[in-house]
Motif scaffolding. Sequence first.
Motif, PDB file in Angstrom:
ATOM      1  N   ALA A  58       0.765  -1.251  -0.029  1.00  0.00           N
ATOM      2  CA  ALA A  58      -0.021  -0.088  -0.026  1.00  0.00           C
ATOM      3  C   ALA A  58       0.969   1.264  -0.019  1.00  0.00           C
ATOM      4  O   ALA A  58       1.903   1.279   0.761  1.00  0.00           O
ATOM      5  CB  ALA A  58      -0.825   0.057   1.312  1.00  0.00           C
ATOM      6  N   THR A  59       0.481   2.002  -0.751  1.00  0.00           N
ATOM      7  CA  THR A  59       1.318   3.605  -0.740  1.00  0.00           C
ATOM      8  C   THR A  59       1.267   4.152   0.612  1.00  0.00           C
ATOM      9  O   THR A  59       2.389   4.698   0.829  1.00  0.00           O
ATOM     10  CB  THR A  59       0.337   4.465  -1.756  1.00  0.00           C
ATOM     11  OG1 THR A  59       0.203   4.159  -2.881  1.00  0.00           O
ATOM     12  CG2 THR A  59       1.124   5.815  -1.726  1.00  0.00           C
ATOM     13  N   GLU A  60       0.351   4.001   1.657  1.00  0.00           N
ATOM     14  CA  GLU A  60       0.267   4.775   2.873  1.00  0.00           C
ATOM     15  C   GLU A  60       1.295   3.859   3.730  1.00  0.00           C
ATOM     16  O   GLU A  60       2.047   4.631   4.569  1.00  0.00           O
ATOM     17  CB  GLU A  60      -1.046   4.268   3.577  1.00  0.00           C
ATOM     18  CG  GLU A  60      -2.183   4.989   2.999  1.00  0.00           C
ATOM     19  CD  GLU A  60      -3.415   4.713   3.728  1.00  0.00           C
ATOM     20  OE1 GLU A  60      -3.737   3.496   3.702  1.00  0.00           O
ATOM     21  OE2 GLU A  60      -4.359   5.392   3.949  1.00  0.00           O
ATOM     22  N   PHE A  61       1.549   2.502   3.300  1.00  0.00           N
ATOM     23  CA  PHE A  61       2.484   1.759   4.181  1.00  0.00           C
ATOM     24  C   PHE A  61       3.956   2.290   3.740  1.00  0.00           C
ATOM     25  O   PHE A  61       4.891   2.604   4.616  1.00  0.00           O
ATOM     26  CB  PHE A  61       2.606   0.220   3.816  1.00  0.00           C
ATOM     27  CG  PHE A  61       3.480  -0.506   4.713  1.00  0.00           C
ATOM     28  CD1 PHE A  61       2.967  -0.975   5.978  1.00  0.00           C
ATOM     29  CD2 PHE A  61       4.540  -0.793   4.316  1.00  0.00           C
ATOM     30  CE1 PHE A  61       3.976  -1.697   6.469  1.00  0.00           C
ATOM     31  CE2 PHE A  61       5.506  -1.722   4.920  1.00  0.00           C
ATOM     32  CZ  PHE A  61       5.175  -2.069   6.293  1.00  0.00           C
ATOM     33  N   ASN A  62       4.208   2.395   2.537  1.00  0.00           N
ATOM     34  CA  ASN A  62       5.416   2.923   2.127  1.00  0.00           C
ATOM     35  C   ASN A  62       5.805   4.413   2.468  1.00  0.00           C
ATOM     36  O   ASN A  62       6.943   4.813   3.228  1.00  0.00           O
ATOM     37  CB  ASN A  62       5.491   3.009   0.834  1.00  0.00           C
ATOM     38  CG  ASN A  62       5.681   1.339   0.133  1.00  0.00           C
ATOM     39  OD1 ASN A  62       6.262   0.578   0.705  1.00  0.00           O
ATOM     40  ND2 ASN A  62       4.957   1.082  -1.061  1.00  0.00           N
ATOM     41  N   GLN A  63       5.059   5.254   2.516  1.00  0.00           N
ATOM     42  CA  GLN A  63       4.867   6.873   2.986  1.00  0.00           C
ATOM     43  C   GLN A  63       5.225   6.786   4.593  1.00  0.00           C
ATOM     44  O   GLN A  63       6.045   7.411   4.925  1.00  0.00           O
ATOM     45  CB  GLN A  63       3.636   7.660   2.667  1.00  0.00           C
ATOM     46  CG  GLN A  63       3.550   7.669   0.917  1.00  0.00           C
ATOM     47  CD  GLN A  63       2.416   8.436   0.717  1.00  0.00           C
ATOM     48  OE1 GLN A  63       1.155   8.337   1.536  1.00  0.00           O
ATOM     49  NE2 GLN A  63       2.135   9.008  -0.383  1.00  0.00           N
ATOM     50  N   LEU A  64       4.349   5.910   5.169  1.00  0.00           N
ATOM     51  CA  LEU A  64       4.431   5.992   6.512  1.00  0.00           C
ATOM     52  C   LEU A  64       5.693   5.259   7.037  1.00  0.00           C
ATOM     53  O   LEU A  64       6.404   6.028   8.095  1.00  0.00           O
ATOM     54  CB  LEU A  64       3.431   5.040   7.418  1.00  0.00           C
ATOM     55  CG  LEU A  64       3.059   5.273   8.598  1.00  0.00           C
ATOM     56  CD1 LEU A  64       1.567   5.064   8.748  1.00  0.00           C
ATOM     57  CD2 LEU A  64       3.816   4.846   9.764  1.00  0.00           C
ATOM     58  N   THR A  65       6.300   4.289   6.577  1.00  0.00           N
ATOM     59  CA  THR A  65       7.478   3.701   6.934  1.00  0.00           C
ATOM     60  C   THR A  65       8.614   4.454   6.596  1.00  0.00           C
ATOM     61  O   THR A  65       9.646   4.426   7.071  1.00  0.00           O
ATOM     62  CB  THR A  65       7.927   2.230   6.515  1.00  0.00           C
ATOM     63  OG1 THR A  65       7.555   2.132   5.064  1.00  0.00           O
ATOM     64  CG2 THR A  65       6.550   1.329   7.402  1.00  0.00           C
ATOM     65  N   ASN A  66       8.613   5.267   5.412  1.00  0.00           N
ATOM     66  CA  ASN A  66       9.774   6.188   5.076  1.00  0.00           C
ATOM     67  C   ASN A  66       9.759   7.225   6.020  1.00  0.00           C
ATOM     68  O   ASN A  66      10.975   7.922   6.322  1.00  0.00           O
ATOM     69  CB  ASN A  66       9.340   6.713   3.488  1.00  0.00           C
ATOM     70  CG  ASN A  66       9.920   5.865   2.760  1.00  0.00           C
ATOM     71  OD1 ASN A  66      10.497   4.782   2.619  1.00  0.00           O
ATOM     72  ND2 ASN A  66       8.933   5.819   1.523  1.00  0.00           N
ATOM     73  N   GLN A  67       8.702   7.967   6.634  1.00  0.00           N
ATOM     74  CA  GLN A  67       8.651   9.081   7.405  1.00  0.00           C
ATOM     75  C   GLN A  67       9.104   8.596   8.862  1.00  0.00           C
ATOM     76  O   GLN A  67       9.663   9.302   9.472  1.00  0.00           O
ATOM     77  CB  GLN A  67       7.293   9.640   7.571  1.00  0.00           C
ATOM     78  CG  GLN A  67       6.969  10.505   5.893  1.00  0.00           C
ATOM     79  CD  GLN A  67       5.591  11.222   6.202  1.00  0.00           C
ATOM     80  OE1 GLN A  67       5.521  11.436   7.298  1.00  0.00           O
ATOM     81  NE2 GLN A  67       5.205  11.400   5.240  1.00  0.00           N
ATOM     82  N   ILE A  68       8.569   7.564   9.412  1.00  0.00           N
ATOM     83  CA  ILE A  68       8.691   7.068  10.387  1.00  0.00           C
ATOM     84  C   ILE A  68       9.372   5.448  10.638  1.00  0.00           C
ATOM     85  O   ILE A  68       8.750   4.583  10.225  1.00  0.00           O
ATOM     86  CB  ILE A  68       7.414   6.749  11.531  1.00  0.00           C
ATOM     87  CG1 ILE A  68       6.710   8.058  11.163  1.00  0.00           C
ATOM     88  CG2 ILE A  68       7.628   6.417  12.834  1.00  0.00           C
ATOM     89  CD1 ILE A  68       5.142   7.980  11.694  1.00  0.00           C
ATOM     90  N   ASN A  69      10.812   5.449  10.573  1.00  0.00           N
ATOM     91  CA  ASN A  69      11.368   4.276  10.145  1.00  0.00           C
ATOM     92  C   ASN A  69      11.046   3.159  11.325  1.00  0.00           C
ATOM     93  O   ASN A  69      11.559   1.976  11.080  1.00  0.00           O
ATOM     94  CB  ASN A  69      12.881   4.457  10.145  1.00  0.00           C
ATOM     95  CG  ASN A  69      13.524   4.988  11.214  1.00  0.00           C
ATOM     96  OD1 ASN A  69      13.130   4.989  12.402  1.00  0.00           O
ATOM     97  ND2 ASN A  69      14.582   5.734  10.930  1.00  0.00           N
ATOM     98  N   HIS A  70      10.333   3.462  12.386  1.00  0.00           N
ATOM     99  CA  HIS A  70      10.398   2.353  13.469  1.00  0.00           C
ATOM    100  C   HIS A  70       9.019   1.642  13.350  1.00  0.00           C
ATOM    101  O   HIS A  70       8.684   0.920  14.124  1.00  0.00           O
ATOM    102  CB  HIS A  70      10.678   2.877  14.862  1.00  0.00           C
ATOM    103  CG  HIS A  70       9.590   3.954  15.177  1.00  0.00           C
ATOM    104  ND1 HIS A  70       9.691   5.184  14.933  1.00  0.00           N
ATOM    105  CD2 HIS A  70       8.657   4.072  16.165  1.00  0.00           C
ATOM    106  CE1 HIS A  70       8.824   6.102  15.495  1.00  0.00           C
ATOM    107  NE2 HIS A  70       8.270   4.998  16.139  1.00  0.00           N
ATOM    108  N   ALA A  71       8.260   2.091  12.402  1.00  0.00           N
ATOM    109  CA  ALA A  71       6.689   1.613  12.151  1.00  0.00           C
ATOM    110  C   ALA A  71       6.874   0.182  11.788  1.00  0.00           C
ATOM    111  O   ALA A  71       7.696   0.037  10.782  1.00  0.00           O
ATOM    112  CB  ALA A  71       5.929   2.511  11.396  1.00  0.00           C
ATOM    113  N   LYS A  72       6.177  -0.620  12.225  1.00  0.00           N
ATOM    114  CA  LYS A  72       6.156  -2.023  11.598  1.00  0.00           C
ATOM    115  C   LYS A  72       4.839  -2.734  12.000  1.00  0.00           C
ATOM    116  O   LYS A  72       3.922  -2.414  12.662  1.00  0.00           O
ATOM    117  CB  LYS A  72       7.141  -2.942  12.571  1.00  0.00           C
ATOM    118  CG  LYS A  72       7.008  -2.907  14.065  1.00  0.00           C
ATOM    119  CD  LYS A  72       7.968  -3.639  14.564  1.00  0.00           C
ATOM    120  CE  LYS A  72       7.908  -3.286  16.196  1.00  0.00           C
ATOM    121  NZ  LYS A  72       9.217  -4.182  16.793  1.00  0.00           N
TER     122      LYS A  72
END
Length: 260
Positions: A218-232
Amino acid sequence: MIEDIGYIEPVLLIKPERFSIENIEQYDLCIEIGATYFRFAVKDKGTFISLEDFQYPVNQTQNEFIKSIFNEHPYLSARFWKTIKVILHATKKTVVPGEIDAELASKVWETLYGTTDEDSTILFSKIDQNSIIFQANNEQLDFLFKFYNEKKISIKLAESLLPINSEQETYLLFDGKGCHITYSKPQLNCYYTLDWKKIDKSKLIGNLLLIGEITEYATEFNQLTNQINHAKKALLKPNIRLSADFSQIAGFRYFIIFNS
């Protein structure tokens, strides 16, 4: 494609050959009503053995679909389940420290938001050492309570099933439209946003766990993990028991119902 299913087709169906409608009085039924989906799972002695996941049709309202699936389904319509738990999602909610009762919940809601909508009821769920007051749809509740024996139904807010503990953690629950945010530190808070990008990033510290309608693609997943690298993606706790038929299931997507 599921052949000869005899009712509205789910997007996911797990039902073992050993599942028998004759044993329903031994089974626990867990129903989750989301913004873009309706799903239910069946537990036998604490182990999930069946799961059906539906997307709402474009030509029906959410309530129309719920009524039709209950009336058409061959065993969802059975009245003799051992227990019935209904999990609701709410976009309008507020956290109150400590335990409360129905009267206090109504008073707090009225103070914060004024008179309750005519088509809504104010409910509350306990989460950790706090309570969450939320707004539920009258038509849904009335239908469910009439359909089943009211004493058998337990109503839960989705957030109340999150395994909140003393760790500093934040859950982002994607519902197919927006995002429910729950964090436990410095104090418990729950709220909803249609745009996760508007979330206060200063609150997203500690363990940031993603659940619900989101995948690695999902685009949201890539955007979110790029901005917040500790998201999992959140992992299910070892004490949650799934039958072998669930080996390929994305646990983070069904995180709420599996924690029921």
